[in-house]
Design a protein around this motif. Structure first.
Motif, PDB file in Angstrom:
ATOM      1  N   SER A  73       0.844  -1.195   0.000  1.00 59.95           N
ATOM      2  CA  SER A  73       0.000   0.000   0.000  1.00 59.95           C
ATOM      3  C   SER A  73       0.882   1.249   0.000  1.00 59.95           C
ATOM      4  CB  SER A  73      -0.900   0.029   1.241  1.00 59.95           C
ATOM      5  OG  SER A  73      -0.139   0.278   2.406  1.00 59.95           O
ATOM      6  N   LEU A  74       0.315   2.334  -0.483  1.00 62.61           N
ATOM      7  CA  LEU A  74       1.061   3.593  -0.477  1.00 62.61           C
ATOM      8  C   LEU A  74       1.328   4.055   0.949  1.00 62.61           C
ATOM      9  CD1 LEU A  74      -0.662   5.497  -3.421  1.00 62.61           C
ATOM     10  CD2 LEU A  74       1.439   4.134  -3.438  1.00 62.61           C
ATOM     11  N   GLU A  75       0.430   3.714   1.866  1.00 65.02           N
ATOM     12  CA  GLU A  75       0.627   4.064   3.269  1.00 65.02           C
ATOM     13  C   GLU A  75       1.843   3.336   3.837  1.00 65.02           C
ATOM     14  OE1 GLU A  75      -2.353   3.064   1.978  1.00 65.02           O
ATOM     15  OE2 GLU A  75      -3.379   4.989   2.015  1.00 65.02           O
ATOM     16  N   LYS A  76       1.967   2.046   3.536  1.00 64.39           N
ATOM     17  CA  LYS A  76       3.104   1.264   4.008  1.00 64.39           C
ATOM     18  C   LYS A  76       4.403   1.779   3.388  1.00 64.39           C
ATOM     19  CE  LYS A  76       5.292  -2.069   6.089  1.00 64.39           C
ATOM     20  NZ  LYS A  76       5.504  -2.030   7.528  1.00 64.39           N
ATOM     21  N   LEU A  77       4.352   2.084   2.113  1.00 61.24           N
ATOM     22  CA  LEU A  77       5.523   2.621   1.424  1.00 61.24           C
ATOM     23  C   LEU A  77       5.983   3.915   2.082  1.00 61.24           C
ATOM     24  CD1 LEU A  77       7.396   2.230  -1.028  1.00 61.24           C
ATOM     25  CD2 LEU A  77       5.750   3.547  -2.358  1.00 61.24           C
ATOM     26  N   GLU A  78       5.045   4.801   2.376  1.00 62.81           N
ATOM     27  CA  GLU A  78       5.384   6.067   3.035  1.00 62.81           C
ATOM     28  C   GLU A  78       5.920   5.832   4.442  1.00 62.81           C
ATOM     29  OE1 GLU A  78       6.028   9.959   4.156  1.00 62.81           O
ATOM     30  OE2 GLU A  78       5.963   8.993   2.195  1.00 62.81           O
TER      31      GLU A  78
END
Length: 60
Positions: free
Chosen positions: A30-35
């Motif tokens: 997810s983009l949240e995990k990546l961030e």
């Protein structure tokens, strides 16, 4: 830098983000995990805001 250069830079950065989004989706991240991981690494190792880059690593 001119407005035209700024616009070209924004276009190129948008393309880079598209590649990152596609890679994250492909790998099920997810983009949240990546961030979250990006922020942790920046906190631990520093980021690129000071424009200091690793150029070479020698194997010993």
């Amino acid at each position: 830098m001119s407005v035209k250069d700024d616009e070209a830079t924004i276009e190129e950065l948008a393309d880079v983000l598209e590649v990152i989004y596609a890679l994250a989706e492909y790998h099920g991240v997810s983009l949240e995990k990546l961030e979250e991981v990006r922020a942790q690494k920046a906190e631990k190792r520093g980021g690129f805001k000071e424009k200091i880059f690793l150029i070479e690593v020698e194997d010993m």
